[in-house]
Design a protein around this motif. Sequence first.
Motif: not given
Length: 341
Positions: A281-309
């Motif tokens: 809340d403090t960050i939102k009130s003190k800045s105009d930084i863009e807040i992005i929440e990835l959806n399930d499909e977007q998260r799945a793309a990252f998950r697939k790339m990192v699973k071999p780690v």
Amino acid sequence: MRLKAIGLAIAFGLVTVAGSANAETWRFGLEEIEGSVQYQYAKEFKDLIEEKSDGDITVQLLPYGKWGSSYSALYDAVQNGAIQIGFGSGALGGTVPESQLLSLNFVMPSDQWATAQALNSDTFLQSDAWQSSFRNRGLVPLAELTEGYQVWTANKPIKTPADMKNLKIRVMDNSLLRSTYRAYGASPITIAYGELYSALQQGQAEGNIQPVFAHEEMGFYEVQKAMIFAKQSQFVATLMGNLDWYEDLSSEQQKMVKDVTQQLVKTGYDIQTKFNSERLDTIKSKSDIEIIELNDEQRAAFRKMVKPVRETFVNDVGDGAQKSLDALLSAVKQTGSSDDE
């Protein structure tokens, strides 16, 4: 080892005089400053231990700076008994390589309460693999404190792995984290925490990974354009004790420690939830930084790339790593909130 511990205690200025013949002082080293998530948890731990022991035990809190400035100094002090209890997180991998497990992405549930429960379950916390990883280094894991999502910030929006390609993102000095972000296509770099703000400001680093409270506390959001919630991992600190100290406790004292840490699982979750909500809340009130929440499909793309780690982790650390990973995955499955595919 005990003579070395006394020498370290004197060096740290931690020797205290007991008020009575039966009184004990437990020194508790924190990676964070007073007023932090770790500090609030430790204060609750202190109050409960002192109450349940009828004052026979005093818990002395030592926030960041009271024991030194290098995390390895804190871990060494707990290993050698100069400090009886302490927190260890990302940098603990140099002392307990298996602990890097807690930095793996897309292993724990996106649900933060389910993660706290899984990490503190007997299935994981008391597993032979996890206990042995610490005990072989003179330590004993007592609890796991989740401190909120590890949130990305960057000087541009990130919604796909392509957006992270070649991004100079700052990671802790942890080989597994470097492997993780290379898997995403980024160019991970390590910069001292105290120098990170200016590095982001000057473009030496283009991205950052921290819990929300740290982004706010250190003002990192002031020099970044986007804050991305991918729910890929949470910041986790292991509450650990010196093994000799723990084994010298009476059975009643060991039970008291376990009862208190189990009671604090929900308390710790509530503390971090409140901290991170208020700080966002403090960050939102003190800045105009863009807040992005990835959806399930977007998260799945990252998950697939990192699973071999996961294989990288096991290959680098060994058999104990695989057994600890298996124990964690079993604990996560028991919560019914697994995101694994």
